[in-house]
Design a protein around this motif. Structure first.
Motif, PDB file in Angstrom:
ATOM      1  N   THR A  80       0.845  -1.190   0.000  1.00  0.00           N
ATOM      2  CA  THR A  80       0.000   0.000   0.000  1.00  0.00           C
ATOM      3  C   THR A  80       0.880   1.240   0.000  1.00  0.00           C
ATOM      4  O   THR A  80       1.797   1.351   0.815  1.00  0.00           O
ATOM      5  N   ILE A  81       0.620   2.151  -0.925  1.00  0.00           N
ATOM      6  CA  ILE A  81       1.373   3.399  -1.041  1.00  0.00           C
ATOM      7  C   ILE A  81       0.435   4.555  -0.704  1.00  0.00           C
ATOM      8  O   ILE A  81      -0.656   4.681  -1.277  1.00  0.00           O
ATOM      9  N   MET A 114      -0.132   8.412  -0.996  1.00  0.00           N
ATOM     10  CA  MET A 114       0.336   9.441  -1.925  1.00  0.00           C
ATOM     11  C   MET A 114      -0.398  10.759  -1.660  1.00  0.00           C
ATOM     12  O   MET A 114      -1.607  10.773  -1.457  1.00  0.00           O
ATOM     13  N   LEU A 117       1.201   2.226 -10.641  1.00  0.00           N
ATOM     14  CA  LEU A 117       1.457   1.485  -9.410  1.00  0.00           C
ATOM     15  C   LEU A 117       0.368   0.446  -9.148  1.00  0.00           C
ATOM     16  O   LEU A 117       0.659  -0.697  -8.756  1.00  0.00           O
ATOM     17  N   TYR A 160       0.014  -2.643  -6.544  1.00  0.00           N
ATOM     18  CA  TYR A 160      -0.054  -1.863  -5.311  1.00  0.00           C
ATOM     19  C   TYR A 160      -1.453  -1.280  -5.107  1.00  0.00           C
ATOM     20  O   TYR A 160      -2.179  -1.028  -6.073  1.00  0.00           O
ATOM     21  N   VAL A 179      -3.071   2.138  -3.868  1.00  0.00           N
ATOM     22  CA  VAL A 179      -2.625   3.522  -3.724  1.00  0.00           C
ATOM     23  C   VAL A 179      -3.742   4.358  -3.119  1.00  0.00           C
ATOM     24  O   VAL A 179      -4.850   4.408  -3.649  1.00  0.00           O
ATOM     25  N   GLN A 238       3.511   8.932   2.145  1.00  0.00           N
ATOM     26  CA  GLN A 238       4.845   8.432   1.787  1.00  0.00           C
ATOM     27  C   GLN A 238       5.482   9.195   0.630  1.00  0.00           C
ATOM     28  O   GLN A 238       6.705   9.340   0.592  1.00  0.00           O
ATOM     29  N   GLY A 278       9.838  11.616  -1.407  1.00  0.00           N
ATOM     30  CA  GLY A 278       9.280  10.694  -0.438  1.00  0.00           C
ATOM     31  C   GLY A 278       9.748  10.985   0.970  1.00  0.00           C
ATOM     32  O   GLY A 278      10.721  11.720   1.187  1.00  0.00           O
ATOM     33  N   PHE A 284      11.924   5.850   2.101  1.00  0.00           N
ATOM     34  CA  PHE A 284      10.917   5.213   1.244  1.00  0.00           C
ATOM     35  C   PHE A 284      11.564   4.290   0.222  1.00  0.00           C
ATOM     36  O   PHE A 284      11.129   3.154   0.031  1.00  0.00           O
ATOM     37  N   ASN A 340      10.928   0.363  -0.001  1.00  0.00           N
ATOM     38  CA  ASN A 340      10.016   0.003  -1.105  1.00  0.00           C
ATOM     39  C   ASN A 340      10.768   0.023  -2.429  1.00  0.00           C
ATOM     40  O   ASN A 340      10.445   0.819  -3.328  1.00  0.00           O
ATOM     41  N   ALA A 358       8.527  -0.509  -5.688  1.00  0.00           N
ATOM     42  CA  ALA A 358       7.653   0.641  -5.930  1.00  0.00           C
ATOM     43  C   ALA A 358       8.464   1.825  -6.414  1.00  0.00           C
ATOM     44  O   ALA A 358       8.043   2.561  -7.315  1.00  0.00           O
ATOM     45  N   ARG A 359       9.636   2.010  -5.840  1.00  0.00           N
ATOM     46  CA  ARG A 359      10.508   3.107  -6.262  1.00  0.00           C
ATOM     47  C   ARG A 359      10.905   2.945  -7.725  1.00  0.00           C
ATOM     48  O   ARG A 359      10.902   3.914  -8.497  1.00  0.00           O
TER      49      ARG A 359
END
Length: 283
Positions: free
Chosen positions: A27-28, A30, A49, A54, A56, A77, A221, A225, A229, A232-233
Motif C-alpha cells: 500500500t502506497i 500518496m 502502481l 499496489y 494507492v 509516503q 518521499g 521510502f 520500497n 515501488a521506487r
C-alpha cells in the motif's frame, strides 16, 4: 548433547539468513494538490502502481505547507513537487526528513505573456506600449510564486504598468475577453496550462533573467521510502510525462472531460509504454 545443540543452533542461523530481509508493503500513501499540473502526474503514476500490484491511497492537500508537513511526519509516503522553484522553501526546510525519488516531468515555466497578435516580444518593450495594455499587468492570487517574481520584474525593468492582484479565474476571463476582441493584454501566465494553449499566447523574453528557467517535477518521499520500497521506487522512477501532454489533458478537462477520463485517455493511448513501466522487475 553439546554437539547436537551447536548443530541445531547453526542450522537455525542458516535458516534465518535465508529469510527475506524485509517484505515490501503493498500500500502506497500518496499526496497531491488539486492543481492542473500535479493532478495528471498523480493520476497516471497511481494507475501504473496499481497495475503493478499496489494499493494507492491519495490524500489531497490545499497548500504546500500542509502537504510537506504530512510528508515529513510520514502521514503520507510520496508527493509530486517542484522542489527547485514553486515549493523550494518547503523542500529546503524539510529535506533532512525527505528524499528525492525520481524526476517525473519537466517544463514548468511562469512569466509575462501576450496574445501572439501583439507585435512585441520582450519585457523591455512594455513601457513603450503601456497605454495599449490599459496601463496594467493582469495578475493572479497574491502570495503566489508567479506574483512574487513578477513584482521583481516590475522593479527590475522599472515598468510603468503596475501589477494588479486578482485571481486565476479573473485573469483567465480578462485574457479571453481581450483575445475575443483582439485587444492588447499582458498577463501572468504559466505552462502547463490550458489557457496558454487555448488562447494562443506567447511568453515575453526576459533579458534580465528575473524569472527562473523551466523547472522540473519530482516524486519526493519520506526519508527511507526507496530503501523500504525498492520495487515501488523502480516503478515510480520509470514514469515520465511530457509537459505538453499535461497541457493537453488539462485542455481536454476544460472542454468538458473529467480529469479521470483525460488520464484514462492518455494511458489508453500509451498502452505499450504503460505496460513497460508496469513490468519493471522486482528486486
Amino acid at each position: 548433547m553439546k554437539t547436537l545443540w551447536k548443530a541445531l543452533c547453526a542450522a537455525a542461523m542458516v535458516g534465518m539468513t535465508m529469510l527475506p530481509a524485509h517484505a515490501e508493503e503493498k500500500t502506497i500513501t500518496m499526496g497531491t494538490l488539486s492543481w492542473e499540473d500535479l493532478t495528471p502526474i498523480t493520476g497516471i503514476t497511481k494507475k501504473v502502481l496499481e497495475d503493478a500490484g499496489y494499493t494507492v491511497k491519495v490524500t489531497e492537500f490545499s497548500e504546500w505547507g500542509i502537504a510537506y508537513a504530512a510528508l515529513s511526519k510520514g502521514d503520507i509516503q510520496v508527493l509530486a513537487s517542484q522542489t527547485d522553484y514553486v515549493a523550494q522553501d518547503y523542500w529546503d526546510k524539510n529535506k533532512s526528513r525527505l528524499e528525492k525519488i525520481s524526476p517525473v516531468s519537466h517544463g514548468l515555466f511562469q512569466g509575462l505573456a501576450v496574445p501572439k497578435y501583439v507585435p512585441i516580444n520582450s519585457i523591455d518593450e512594455l513601457n513603450a506600449n503601456a497605454e495599449k495594455f490599459g496601463g496594467k499587468i493582469v495578475g493572479i492570487e497574491p502570495g503566489s510564486g508567479l506574483m512574487r517574481d513578477t513584482t521583481n520584474v516590475v522593479k527590475a525593468y522599472d515598468l510603468k504598468l503596475p501589477l494588479v492582484e486578482g485571481s486565476t479565474a479573473a485573469m483567465t476571463a480578462a485574457l479571453k475577453s481581450a483575445v475575443d476582441r483582439k485587444e492588447w493584454i499582458v498577463a501572468t501566465v504559466w505552462t502547463p496550462s490550458w489557457m496558454a494553449q487555448k488562447y494562443d499566447v506567447k511568453f515575453l523574453t526576459d533579458p534580465k533573467g528575473v524569472y527562473p528557467p523551466p523547472q522540473g517535477y519530482y516524486w519526493i518521499g519520506h526519508k527511507g521510502f526507496s530503501a523500504d520500497n525498492p520495487h515501488a521506487r523502480e516503478v515510480m522512477a520509470s514514469v515520465y510525462i511530457p509537459i505538453d501532454d499535461i497541457t493537453n489533458m488539462n485542455s481536454a478537462v476544460k472542454d468538458g472531460k473529467t480529469m479521470d477520463q483525460a488520464v484514462k485517455d492518455w494511458t489508453d493511448s500509451h498502452a505499450d509504454l504503460i505496460k513497460r513501466w508496469e513490468n519493471i522487475k522486482k528486486s
